[in-house]
Scaffold this active site. Structure first.
Site, PDB file in Angstrom:
ATOM      1  N   CYS A  20      -8.081  -4.760  49.479  1.00 18.09           N
ATOM      2  CA  CYS A  20      -7.513  -5.980  48.949  1.00 18.09           C
ATOM      3  C   CYS A  20      -8.426  -6.401  47.703  1.00 18.09           C
ATOM      4  O   CYS A  20      -9.587  -5.890  47.907  1.00 18.09           O
ATOM      5  CB  CYS A  20      -7.427  -7.095  49.866  1.00 18.09           C
ATOM      6  N   ARG A  46      -5.257  -0.394  40.991  1.00 19.68           N
ATOM      7  CA  ARG A  46      -5.142   0.394  42.301  1.00 19.68           C
ATOM      8  C   ARG A  46      -3.822   0.415  43.011  1.00 19.68           C
ATOM      9  O   ARG A  46      -3.720   1.047  43.895  1.00 19.68           O
ATOM     10  CB  ARG A  46      -6.235  -0.385  43.138  1.00 19.68           C
ATOM     11  N   TRP A  92      -3.279  -4.862  49.512  1.00 16.29           N
ATOM     12  CA  TRP A  92      -2.854  -3.627  49.525  1.00 16.29           C
ATOM     13  C   TRP A  92      -2.266  -3.638  51.056  1.00 16.29           C
ATOM     14  O   TRP A  92      -3.528  -3.593  52.063  1.00 16.29           O
ATOM     15  CB  TRP A  92      -3.691  -2.525  49.165  1.00 16.29           C
ATOM     16  N   ASN A 118     -10.729 -10.258  52.387  1.00 11.42           N
ATOM     17  CA  ASN A 118     -10.574  -8.779  52.534  1.00 11.42           C
ATOM     18  C   ASN A 118     -11.373  -8.161  53.550  1.00 11.42           C
ATOM     19  O   ASN A 118     -12.587  -8.484  53.614  1.00 11.42           O
ATOM     20  CB  ASN A 118     -11.119  -8.186  50.969  1.00 11.42           C
ATOM     21  N   GLY A 119     -10.937  -7.356  54.248  1.00  8.91           N
ATOM     22  CA  GLY A 119     -11.648  -6.718  55.448  1.00  8.91           C
ATOM     23  C   GLY A 119     -10.888  -6.595  56.717  1.00  8.91           C
ATOM     24  O   GLY A 119      -9.396  -6.577  56.696  1.00  8.91           O
ATOM     25  N   GLU A 482     -10.222  23.897  52.108  1.00  8.88           N
ATOM     26  CA  GLU A 482     -10.325  22.761  51.557  1.00  8.88           C
ATOM     27  C   GLU A 482     -11.285  22.808  50.156  1.00  8.88           C
ATOM     28  O   GLU A 482     -10.907  22.407  49.318  1.00  8.88           O
ATOM     29  CB  GLU A 482     -10.548  21.488  52.515  1.00  8.88           C
ATOM     30  N   LYS A 486     -10.074  22.335  46.436  1.00  8.57           N
ATOM     31  CA  LYS A 486     -10.730  21.478  45.466  1.00  8.57           C
ATOM     32  C   LYS A 486     -11.215  22.326  44.184  1.00  8.57           C
ATOM     33  O   LYS A 486     -10.864  21.828  43.049  1.00  8.57           O
ATOM     34  CB  LYS A 486     -12.011  20.616  46.214  1.00  8.57           C
ATOM     35  N   GLU A 489      -8.081  23.320  41.838  1.00 10.39           N
ATOM     36  CA  GLU A 489      -7.412  22.097  41.474  1.00 10.39           C
ATOM     37  C   GLU A 489      -7.928  21.473  40.355  1.00 10.39           C
ATOM     38  O   GLU A 489      -7.466  21.387  39.103  1.00 10.39           O
ATOM     39  CB  GLU A 489      -7.361  20.991  42.462  1.00 10.39           C
ATOM     40  N   HIS A 505     -10.443  42.917  56.597  1.00  6.83           N
ATOM     41  CA  HIS A 505      -9.080  43.336  56.731  1.00  6.83           C
ATOM     42  C   HIS A 505      -8.415  43.163  55.259  1.00  6.83           C
ATOM     43  O   HIS A 505      -7.455  43.209  55.116  1.00  6.83           O
ATOM     44  CB  HIS A 505      -8.358  42.272  57.504  1.00  6.83           C
ATOM     45  N   LYS A 605      -0.190  12.988  41.683  1.00  2.89           N
ATOM     46  CA  LYS A 605      -0.730  12.508  42.941  1.00  2.89           C
ATOM     47  C   LYS A 605       0.163  12.660  43.965  1.00  2.89           C
ATOM     48  O   LYS A 605      -0.259  12.766  45.039  1.00  2.89           O
ATOM     49  CB  LYS A 605      -1.171  11.263  42.476  1.00  2.89           C
TER      50      LYS A 605
HETATM   51  C1  F6R Z   1      -4.944  18.120  47.176  1.00  9.20           C
HETATM   52  C2  F6R Z   1      -3.920  17.212  47.017  1.00  9.20           C
HETATM   53  C3  F6R Z   1      -2.497  17.805  47.426  1.00  9.20           C
HETATM   54  C4  F6R Z   1      -1.957  16.943  48.510  1.00  9.20           C
HETATM   55  C5  F6R Z   1      -0.390  17.391  48.866  1.00  9.20           C
HETATM   56  C6  F6R Z   1       0.065  16.481  49.952  1.00  9.20           C
HETATM   57  O1  F6R Z   1      -6.081  17.471  46.505  1.00  9.20           O
HETATM   58  O2  F6R Z   1      -3.906  16.130  46.970  1.00  9.20           O
HETATM   59  O3  F6R Z   1      -2.752  19.119  48.027  1.00  9.20           O
HETATM   60  O4  F6R Z   1      -2.710  16.798  49.729  1.00  9.20           O
HETATM   61  O5  F6R Z   1       0.274  17.387  47.700  1.00  9.20           O
HETATM   62  O6  F6R Z   1       0.114  15.034  49.530  1.00  9.20           O
HETATM   63  P1  F6R Z   1       0.364  13.954  50.537  1.00  9.20           P
HETATM   64  O7  F6R Z   1      -0.710  13.843  51.534  1.00  9.20           O
HETATM   65  O8  F6R Z   1       0.629  12.734  49.812  1.00  9.20           O
HETATM   66  O9  F6R Z   1       1.727  14.353  51.523  1.00  9.20           O
END
Ligand code: F6R
Length: 610
Positions: A20, A46, A92, A118-119, A482, A486, A489, A505, A605
């Site tokens: 927040c 945000r 938020w 906030n907290g 992961e 990263k 991406e 394999h 996103k």
């Molecule tokens: C990777 C990334 C995506 C999300 C995926 C699922 O950095 O951000 O792979 O993890 O699209 O998204 P959510 O978690 O919002 O369902």
């Protein structure tokens, strides 16, 4: 300390997560409400869901509602409020839905004070029960409102506002950045902070407070950083800062040289790196969900199996969930990519708890799977965005409390998902030892973040490679996956994560001296066999970046570069910490390749198509 701008110094102090935003001001000439509105607007990038302002002028005046700032402004004309001082809040939602009642500012029984916070107040329920027994009337579901009633209670016994607030902040447990105005103190804003960010601003006869520098940077660049447990009293002729015992302090004024855009990123170049650095704070926030998770677990029906469903990074969190639940809870666990769920949904039985992990709570594949699963089994969603679709559709919801994530690549939301999974497993079996271990994670992460310089140095050597392999076993396999995701991406380099035992394999055929390998090798039961794989790829020319314990001399002797972690970090806990340097590696290679890591091409996103 009365401030007259004595000491000026540039600073880059950075704050952790803000879910927040609060602001406040006492102005010499201008009306406060329009300025407060502008300040909260600067925090809205945000993505907030409620807003409110309170000013002091012949009494306390409040306007607040749920909705985006512009919508609420259009409905209520927030900037109409009279007076030259006031406080404001953008929310938020985390405790209680985004409604008018739950929006800040909150008041006491008689509307004599207004408070923004906030907290998280961890002991709010017991305090609220007690206050209600004593006759206090609550108008919201928030944890914040207890603070208003506690101050009211102390003042009704004759205490002044400052003493009352000091006493109250010793009664509450948790984190806070708060500001209060009171009808009997028409020229004062009083506030305090602990573990939540709060700064003060000194203008030309104007004084400000805010959760974050960007909120007030256009009003002033002269900033006072408050220490944990500081309390301040702001008047129209200066600000006094005191420690928790009431002793006056001499906090310096720093001059900030950031542009407003830099300030939104906390002085970092990108949101992604800011969010990577927020992770220790985020994990601490998520750990405060323990009580909510305990309550959720009590409500589960008996189930015999678990099935995790998710996409992308959230799927990697699910993979850790599988290892953890099978080892710790001793229950069989299925894993499904949400986009593949429909092909196995037919075999779902009603003795299964289906756990959906989703940062956004809106991912179309995950939502489709949730709809299908609901018809047959009990569902739990682990979600970051409050009020999102997953939170409305699932039978149970656990919030990850990572705060809004702006960078497209998930970082802090991943570690918050993992934290929820560990808490969930620990609550299911009453594992106090794991709960104690989890408390150490924020500190382990801070040490992991200290590897940043090393990673920055080595990244240029990898900027032109075309393929990268990441290997790990057991708990380290999802970390390898992961790390590879990263990298793909945000650098557009082909990165592939493998279970280390699978190399032989097939993938081993691809290893050569121009394919770097990242090996995740924490101490534990998978260690020796992954060491064997490190030797295997090295023998085929690969330069290996090894992640392992600082005491692991054997691993170090095989490593081209070694990224060391504290030896106490167990294999089970390692996914939470070992992923941090891999996020940093992807970030710095992306920067080396002149890519904007916050907005990688072709990615969004929130993926709302199946
Ligand atoms: C990777 C990334 C995506 C999300 C995926 C699922 O950095 O951000 O792979 O993890 O699209 O998204 P959510 O978690 O919002 O369902």
């Amino acid at each position: 300390m009365i401030i007259n701008g004595i000491l000026l110094k540039a600073s880059l102090e950075l704050f952790g997560e803000i879910m927040c935003g609060i602001v406040g001001c006492i102005l010499k000439e201008k009306k406060a409400a329009p300025v407060l509105l502008e300040c909260v607007r600067r925090l809205e990038y945000r993505g907030y869901d409620s807003v409110g302002i309170a000013t002091s002028s012949s009494g306390i005046n409040i306007k607040k509602d749920s909705g985006k700032i512009d919508e609420v402004q259009e409905r209520l004309q927030l900037d109409d409020l009279p007076g030259k001082m006031g406080i404001a809040h953008v929310r938020w939602a985390t405790h209680g839905l985004p409604t008018r009642e739950n929006s800040h500012p909150h008041t006491d029984c008689y509307n004599k004070l207004a408070l923004v916070h906030n907290g998280i107040i961890e002991n709010y329920q017991e305090l609220k029960d007690q206050l209600q027994e004593e006759g206090h009337h609550f108008s919201s579901d928030t944890d914040t409102e207890v603070i208003a009633h506690l101050v009211e209670k102390q003042m009704s016994k004759g205490m002044d506002l400052e003493d009352a607030l000091r006493l109250v902040i010793h009664q509450i447990k948790g984190s806070y950045a708060l500001a209060v105005i009171h009808v009997d103190y028409p020229n004062i804003i009083i506030g305090a902070r602990k573990e939540s960010p709060l700064i003060l601003g000194v203008g030309d006869g104007d004084y400000f407070l805010a959760s974050d520098v960007p909120a007030i940077l256009e009003e002033t660049n002269r900033i006072i950083y408050l220490d944990d447990e500081d309390l301040f009293v702001m008047k129209n002729d200066g600000i006094i800062v005191k420690d928790s015992q009431g002793r006056v302090k001499e906090n310096e004024i720093d001059v900030i040289s950031w542009s407003p855009e830099m300030a939104q990123k906390g002085g970092y170049d990108h949101f992604m790196i800011k969010e990577i650095h927020e992770q220790p704070e985020v994990v601490r926030n998520t750990l405060s969900e323990l009580h909510e998770i305990k309550k959720t677990v009590e409500n589960f029906s008996d189930f015999k199996r678990v099935c995790f469903v998710a996409c992308g990074t959230s799927f990697h969190a699910s993979m850790v969930g599988k290892y953890l639940f099978e080892e710790l809870v001793g229950i069989p666990v299925d894993l499904a990519l949400a986009s593949e769920f429909e092909f196995s949904a037919g075999a779902l039985t009603d003795d299964t708890l289906v756990i959906f992990i989703t940062q956004s709570g809106e991912t179309a594949d995950t939502m489709k799977a949730l709809e299908m699963a609901k018809e047959k089994a009990e569902t739990l969603a682990i979600v970051n965005v409050m009020g999102s679709r997953a939170t409305r559709e699932a039978d149970y919801v656990i919030y990850t409390r990572a705060g809004p994530e702006i960078g497209v690549a998930a970082t802090k939301t991943y570690v918050s998902q993992l934290t929820c999974i560990y808490l969930l497993a620990a609550c299911m079996v009453g594992d106090e030892k794991l709960l104690d271990e989890l408390k150490k994670v924020p500190d382990y992460m801070k040490t992991a973040l200290e590897k940043e310089e090393l990673i920055k140095e080595i990244s240029p050597h990898y900027k032109d490679v075309t393929d990268f392999f990441f290997i790990g076993r057991g708990f380290s396999y999802p970390t390898a996956m992961e790390g590879a995701l990263k990298l793909k991406e945000i650098t557009y380099i082909h990165g592939e994560g493998f279970a280390a035992g699978e190399l032989k394999h097939g993938p081993l055929a691809l290893i050569s001296d121009d394919v770097p390998v990242v090996a995740v090798v924490p101490p534990g039961k998978s260690h020796d066999r992954t060491m064997g794989n490190v030797k295997e790829v090295k023998a085929r020319g690969a330069r290996v970046i090894c992640l392992g314990s600082q005491n692991d001399v054997n691993l170090r002797s095989e490593a081209h570069y070694m990224i060391e972690f504290e030896d106490q970090i167990s294999e089970v806990l390692s996914p939470l910490i070992y992923v941090v340097p891999l996020q940093l590696l992807a970030y710095y290679i992306s920067v080396e390749r002149d890519i904007n890591p916050d907005q990688p091409k072709n990615l969004a996103k929130c993926v709302t198509v199946v």
